[in-house]
Design a protein around this motif. Structure first.
Motif, PDB file in Angstrom:
ATOM      1  N   ILE A  62       0.840  -1.212   0.000  1.00 58.54           N
ATOM      2  CA  ILE A  62       0.000   0.000   0.000  1.00 58.54           C
ATOM      3  C   ILE A  62       0.873   1.258   0.000  1.00 58.54           C
ATOM      4  CG2 ILE A  62      -1.611   1.358   1.412  1.00 58.54           C
ATOM      5  CD1 ILE A  62      -3.065  -1.215   2.118  1.00 58.54           C
ATOM      6  N   PRO A  63       1.869   1.394   0.908  1.00 59.82           N
ATOM      7  CA  PRO A  63       2.712   2.592   0.813  1.00 59.82           C
ATOM      8  C   PRO A  63       3.528   2.636  -0.479  1.00 59.82           C
ATOM      9  CG  PRO A  63       3.469   1.129   2.574  1.00 59.82           C
ATOM     10  CD  PRO A  63       2.167   0.604   2.117  1.00 59.82           C
ATOM     11  N   ALA A  64       3.917   1.473  -0.995  1.00 62.02           N
ATOM     12  CA  ALA A  64       4.662   1.473  -2.266  1.00 62.02           C
ATOM     13  C   ALA A  64       3.828   2.122  -3.369  1.00 62.02           C
ATOM     14  CB  ALA A  64       5.028   0.047  -2.667  1.00 62.02           C
ATOM     15  N   ALA A  65       2.535   1.921  -3.330  1.00 60.11           N
ATOM     16  CA  ALA A  65       1.644   2.442  -4.387  1.00 60.11           C
ATOM     17  C   ALA A  65       1.659   3.964  -4.437  1.00 60.11           C
ATOM     18  CB  ALA A  65       0.224   1.941  -4.171  1.00 60.11           C
ATOM     19  N   ILE A  66       1.999   4.620  -3.332  1.00 53.42           N
ATOM     20  CA  ILE A  66       1.936   6.099  -3.339  1.00 53.42           C
ATOM     21  C   ILE A  66       3.171   6.705  -3.995  1.00 53.42           C
ATOM     22  CG2 ILE A  66       0.559   6.115  -1.226  1.00 53.42           C
ATOM     23  CD1 ILE A  66       2.953   7.222   0.295  1.00 53.42           C
ATOM     24  N   MET A  67       4.111   5.851  -4.444  1.00 58.85           N
ATOM     25  CA  MET A  67       5.324   6.402  -5.063  1.00 58.85           C
ATOM     26  C   MET A  67       5.092   6.778  -6.523  1.00 58.85           C
ATOM     27  SD  MET A  67       8.500   4.371  -3.377  1.00 58.85           S
ATOM     28  CE  MET A  67       8.240   2.825  -4.209  1.00 58.85           C
ATOM     29  N   ALA A  68       3.881   6.438  -7.044  1.00 67.38           N
ATOM     30  CA  ALA A  68       3.604   6.756  -8.452  1.00 67.38           C
ATOM     31  C   ALA A  68       2.256   7.456  -8.540  1.00 67.38           C
ATOM     32  CB  ALA A  68       3.548   5.487  -9.285  1.00 67.38           C
ATOM     33  N   GLU A  69       2.144   8.434  -9.461  1.00 74.72           N
ATOM     34  CA  GLU A  69       0.833   9.030  -9.697  1.00 74.72           C
ATOM     35  C   GLU A  69      -0.024   8.002 -10.421  1.00 74.72           C
ATOM     36  OE1 GLU A  69       2.295  13.689 -10.000  1.00 74.72           O
ATOM     37  OE2 GLU A  69       1.045  12.795 -11.559  1.00 74.72           O
ATOM     38  N   GLY A  70      -1.328   8.239 -10.432  1.00 77.78           N
ATOM     39  CA  GLY A  70      -2.206   7.303 -11.135  1.00 77.78           C
ATOM     40  C   GLY A  70      -2.905   6.356 -10.161  1.00 77.78           C
ATOM     41  N   VAL A  71      -3.678   5.429 -10.726  1.00 84.28           N
ATOM     42  CA  VAL A  71      -4.528   4.538  -9.919  1.00 84.28           C
ATOM     43  C   VAL A  71      -3.939   3.127  -9.896  1.00 84.28           C
ATOM     44  CG1 VAL A  71      -6.828   3.536  -9.671  1.00 84.28           C
ATOM     45  CG2 VAL A  71      -6.567   5.897 -10.515  1.00 84.28           C
TER      46      VAL A  71
ATOM     47  N   THR B 165       6.525  -7.663  -2.346  1.00 83.04           N
ATOM     48  CA  THR B 165       6.692  -6.205  -2.504  1.00 83.04           C
ATOM     49  C   THR B 165       7.579  -5.901  -3.716  1.00 83.04           C
ATOM     50  OG1 THR B 165       6.517  -5.973  -0.086  1.00 83.04           O
ATOM     51  CG2 THR B 165       7.396  -4.082  -1.319  1.00 83.04           C
ATOM     52  N   ALA B 166       8.660  -6.663  -3.884  1.00 82.08           N
ATOM     53  CA  ALA B 166       9.558  -6.463  -5.036  1.00 82.08           C
ATOM     54  C   ALA B 166       8.807  -6.717  -6.348  1.00 82.08           C
ATOM     55  CB  ALA B 166      10.761  -7.392  -4.932  1.00 82.08           C
ATOM     56  N   ASN B 167       7.959  -7.733  -6.365  1.00 83.64           N
ATOM     57  CA  ASN B 167       7.178  -8.024  -7.585  1.00 83.64           C
ATOM     58  C   ASN B 167       6.239  -6.869  -7.917  1.00 83.64           C
ATOM     59  OD1 ASN B 167       8.402 -10.509  -7.847  1.00 83.64           O
ATOM     60  ND2 ASN B 167       6.764 -11.638  -6.807  1.00 83.64           N
ATOM     61  N   PHE B 168       5.610  -6.297  -6.885  1.00 80.23           N
ATOM     62  CA  PHE B 168       4.714  -5.165  -7.129  1.00 80.23           C
ATOM     63  C   PHE B 168       5.511  -3.974  -7.658  1.00 80.23           C
ATOM     64  CE2 PHE B 168       1.219  -2.399  -6.999  1.00 80.23           C
ATOM     65  CZ  PHE B 168       1.523  -1.258  -6.274  1.00 80.23           C
ATOM     66  N   LEU B 169       6.672  -3.707  -7.022  1.00 85.38           N
ATOM     67  CA  LEU B 169       7.509  -2.577  -7.474  1.00 85.38           C
ATOM     68  C   LEU B 169       7.908  -2.767  -8.941  1.00 85.38           C
ATOM     69  CD1 LEU B 169       9.777  -2.147  -4.310  1.00 85.38           C
ATOM     70  CD2 LEU B 169       8.065  -0.504  -5.155  1.00 85.38           C
ATOM     71  N   ASN B 170       8.257  -3.999  -9.308  1.00 85.95           N
ATOM     72  CA  ASN B 170       8.642  -4.239 -10.711  1.00 85.95           C
ATOM     73  C   ASN B 170       7.449  -4.060 -11.652  1.00 85.95           C
ATOM     74  OD1 ASN B 170      11.346  -4.665 -10.182  1.00 85.95           O
ATOM     75  ND2 ASN B 170      11.087  -6.869  -9.829  1.00 85.95           N
ATOM     76  N   MET B 171       6.236  -4.368 -11.170  1.00 82.44           N
ATOM     77  CA  MET B 171       5.037  -4.105 -11.984  1.00 82.44           C
ATOM     78  C   MET B 171       4.854  -2.596 -12.162  1.00 82.44           C
ATOM     79  SD  MET B 171       3.270  -7.007 -12.610  1.00 82.44           S
ATOM     80  CE  MET B 171       1.490  -6.761 -12.589  1.00 82.44           C
ATOM     81  N   MET B 172       5.393  -1.819 -11.212  1.00 79.75           N
ATOM     82  CA  MET B 172       5.285  -0.341 -11.287  1.00 79.75           C
ATOM     83  C   MET B 172       6.392   0.245 -12.152  1.00 79.75           C
ATOM     84  SD  MET B 172       4.548   0.663  -7.303  1.00 79.75           S
ATOM     85  CE  MET B 172       4.098   2.392  -7.614  1.00 79.75           C
ATOM     86  N   GLY B 173       7.285  -0.638 -12.672  1.00 77.59           N
ATOM     87  CA  GLY B 173       8.360  -0.136 -13.528  1.00 77.59           C
ATOM     88  C   GLY B 173       9.700  -0.045 -12.837  1.00 77.59           C
ATOM     89  N   ALA B 174       9.760  -0.556 -11.608  1.00 69.49           N
ATOM     90  CA  ALA B 174      11.043  -0.553 -10.902  1.00 69.49           C
ATOM     91  C   ALA B 174      11.923  -1.673 -11.458  1.00 69.49           C
ATOM     92  CB  ALA B 174      10.826  -0.765  -9.405  1.00 69.49           C
TER      93      ALA B 174
ATOM     94  N   ASN C  32      12.152  -1.148   3.369  1.00 71.74           N
ATOM     95  CA  ASN C  32      12.193   0.322   3.365  1.00 71.74           C
ATOM     96  C   ASN C  32      13.281   0.835   2.434  1.00 71.74           C
ATOM     97  OD1 ASN C  32      10.858   2.569   4.272  1.00 71.74           O
ATOM     98  ND2 ASN C  32      11.354   2.240   6.434  1.00 71.74           N
ATOM     99  N   ILE C  33      14.452   0.215   2.501  1.00 69.46           N
ATOM    100  CA  ILE C  33      15.566   0.630   1.636  1.00 69.46           C
ATOM    101  C   ILE C  33      15.220   0.332   0.173  1.00 69.46           C
ATOM    102  CG2 ILE C  33      17.990   0.162   1.046  1.00 69.46           C
ATOM    103  CD1 ILE C  33      18.306  -0.569   4.119  1.00 69.46           C
ATOM    104  N   MET C  34      14.579  -0.806  -0.056  1.00 76.60           N
ATOM    105  CA  MET C  34      14.178  -1.181  -1.425  1.00 76.60           C
ATOM    106  C   MET C  34      13.228  -0.120  -1.998  1.00 76.60           C
ATOM    107  SD  MET C  34      12.962  -5.033  -2.367  1.00 76.60           S
ATOM    108  CE  MET C  34      11.318  -4.936  -1.708  1.00 76.60           C
ATOM    109  N   LEU C  35      12.270   0.338  -1.168  1.00 83.28           N
ATOM    110  CA  LEU C  35      11.307   1.350  -1.626  1.00 83.28           C
ATOM    111  C   LEU C  35      12.053   2.601  -2.083  1.00 83.28           C
ATOM    112  CD1 LEU C  35       8.487   1.131   1.115  1.00 83.28           C
ATOM    113  CD2 LEU C  35       8.413   0.198  -1.210  1.00 83.28           C
ATOM    114  N   ALA C  36      12.896   3.118  -1.207  1.00 78.73           N
ATOM    115  CA  ALA C  36      13.576   4.393  -1.518  1.00 78.73           C
ATOM    116  C   ALA C  36      14.528   4.227  -2.701  1.00 78.73           C
ATOM    117  CB  ALA C  36      14.333   4.878  -0.283  1.00 78.73           C
ATOM    118  N   ALA C  37      15.166   3.051  -2.795  1.00 77.75           N
ATOM    119  CA  ALA C  37      16.191   2.840  -3.834  1.00 77.75           C
ATOM    120  C   ALA C  37      15.584   2.765  -5.233  1.00 77.75           C
ATOM    121  CB  ALA C  37      16.973   1.560  -3.549  1.00 77.75           C
ATOM    122  N   THR C  38      14.286   2.448  -5.338  1.00 84.81           N
ATOM    123  CA  THR C  38      13.698   2.294  -6.689  1.00 84.81           C
ATOM    124  C   THR C  38      13.759   3.606  -7.469  1.00 84.81           C
ATOM    125  OG1 THR C  38      11.512   2.798  -5.791  1.00 84.81           O
ATOM    126  CG2 THR C  38      12.062   0.471  -6.053  1.00 84.81           C
ATOM    127  N   LEU C  39      13.723   4.747  -6.738  1.00 84.04           N
ATOM    128  CA  LEU C  39      13.751   6.058  -7.422  1.00 84.04           C
ATOM    129  C   LEU C  39      15.056   6.800  -7.157  1.00 84.04           C
ATOM    130  CD1 LEU C  39      10.045   7.237  -6.867  1.00 84.04           C
ATOM    131  CD2 LEU C  39      11.114   6.532  -9.032  1.00 84.04           C
TER     132      LEU C  39
END
Ligand code: EPZ
Length: 442
Positions: free
Chosen positions: A48-57, A216-225, A190-197
């Protein structure tokens, strides 16, 4: 649909938010039938917090209806996100409108996992002001590895312990190598979240390997990480300019599944725990077989057949893929009913035996010395009034009540609701005599 509707969904199932609710259990009934496992709490509180790193739905499926999710819905709404539900387990998060990097509400202070807001808000805004996390109290729960990792990426950090607030900001986040002294789940994520950008590549060594980290890593990669190696002790993240929203289904909850497997073993019966990943359960499955249960594994289920007459077993908690610390209190109840003397060693948390005094009220014979408990099996537990001292301790009280003679009344149900969706409904469907009583209304 407004957030109001989404809150209503949680209110239907999460009446336990009221302090004066207790679970009443009339024990010594065998458990039979099927139980379906919900989405993983410790994955969803990171995704859920990972989702707020990108605009959009972003759309998150297989969402568990637990109090921690409700706390996050309130928190994200408070900083400008739009959260709504297309059905009871699917949430849409529109993070476009997020315009605030302050997360210091009571909801934030209730959850341990609110620390992920540091990494997520820092990644998106290069600023974050987050309340110190709450959550289960079993000894000190430091976040030094989170902070040193975020600092290594370029964050400047101010800790205000008087008000329980952490402020972070960075001109730029720059990838680097980070070695974790302890394979911390939270710090890894937490470090993975910040490191994606961040600019450049970040390598996390001695990373934790729990299933929710991979999710969480799979979701981040779906977000383009670009995250590689999650699930191993070396995770490599190549920073990207921007992330985009994504649709994702949360994995089944390893700990909820294990809780029902242990309940079936202790009460006796024949229970099929559906919608799980058998591989995640290996460390528990081995122990239940050692205790004398018959285990049948399918692609997405595990069937536990038990006559309730169990052998004493020795267990020590370890980081994944070892025996999970989050099943430690539940396992203690099995050992309390087993024939003979068992040992239980807690290697992850410094003080995770606070529930033992509550089990002793039911007649358990447990001696604790530091991180080791020696448990003498007793023929019967006698129901009485107990309280959940934290989330998983509460699950242990439920299992104890299910196998105890007479009625057990469990207080602090709100702790249990943080991590177990509709626990009384799921257990009733297995034949348990359990009800949630609002003593406010008495
Ligand atoms: C996560 O907590 C889980 N919570 C916990 O589950 C679980 O018990 C724990 O991992 C271990 O598996 C969530 O995922 C929300 P850690 P976390 O950082 O991340 C030390 C439940 O019941 N440490 O892996 O807080 C720490 O003291 C909950 O669902 C530091 O020293 O745990 C502990 O000894 C309870 N410094 C060890 O690492 C830090 O900065 C493991 O902690 C962080 C941790």
């Amino acid at each position: 649909m407004s957030t109001q509707r989404s809150t209503n969904i949680f209110d239907i199932y999460l009446k336990g938010v009221c302090v004066l609710e207790r679970l009443y259990i009339r024990g010594q009934r065998r458990l039979n039938g099927e139980v379906s496992i919900s989405g993983a709490k410790n994955a969803v509180v990171a995704i859920i917090p990972a989702a707020i790193m990108a605009e959009g739905v972003s759309v998150i499926e297989n969402l568990p209806r637990i109090a921690d999710v409700k706390s996050y819905v309130n928190t994200l709404t408070g900083i400008g996100a739009q959260c709504s539900f297309t059905d009871e387990q699917t949430m849409r998060i529109d993070a476009t409108g997020i315009n605030d990097y302050h997360a210091d509400s009571d909801d934030v202070r209730k959850m341990r996992a609110s620390y992920y807001l540091m990494g997520a808000l820092l990644a998106r805004f290069k600023k974050a002001v987050v309340a110190l996390p709450g959550g289960c109290n079993f000894g000190s729960r430091p976040i030094d590895l989170h902070l040193s990792g975020l600092k290594a990426l370029g964050a400047r950090i101010k800790e205000d312990h008087t008000n329980g607030i952490i402020s972070l900001e960075a001109d730029r986040l720059i990838g680097t190598s980070i070695f974790l002294d302890t394979a911390s789940v939270g710090a890894t994520i937490n470090i993975m979240l910040a490191a994606t950008l961040a600019e450049g590549t970040t390598i996390i060594e001695n990373a934790a390997k729990e299933p929710h980290i991979v999710d969480t890593a799979n979701f981040l990669n779906m977000m383009g990480a670009k995250v590689k190696g999650a699930g191993t002790d070396v995770i490599r993240i190549t920073g990207v300019e921007k992330l985009h929203s994504a649709q994702y289904m949360i994995i089944p909850d390893q700990i909820e599944a294990g809780t029902y497997m242990i309940a079936a073993a202790v009460c006796g019966g024949d229970v099929t725990v559906r919608n799980l990943i058998p591989k995640h359960m290996d460390s528990l499955t081995v122990k239940l077989k050692d205790a004398g249960c018959k285990i049948i594994e399918g692609d997405d289920y595990i069937r536990v057949v038990s006559d309730g007459n169990l052998k004493a077993i020795n267990v020590k908690t370890m980081a994944y893929p070892g025996f999970p610390t989050d099943l430690q209190p539940q396992m203690a109840v099995l050992q309390c009913k087993a024939n003979g003397t068992s040992t239980l060693i807690e290697n992850v948390w410094e003080n995770r035996f606070q529930y033992v005094n509550e089990l002793r009220k039911l007649g358990c014979d447990i001696t604790v010395d530091g991180r080791k408990a020696v448990i003498l099996g007793v023929p019967v537990l006698i129901g009485t009034d107990v309280v959940a001292t934290d989330l998983r301790a509460g699950a242990a009280m439920v299992i104890a009540g299910l196998c105890a003679m007479g009625e057990t009344r469990i207080g602090n149900v709100r702790f249990i609701d943080r991590g177990y969706e509709r626990i009384e409904y799921k257990l009733k469907n297995l034949g348990a005599d359990i009800e949630r009583v609002n003593e406010d209304a008495k």
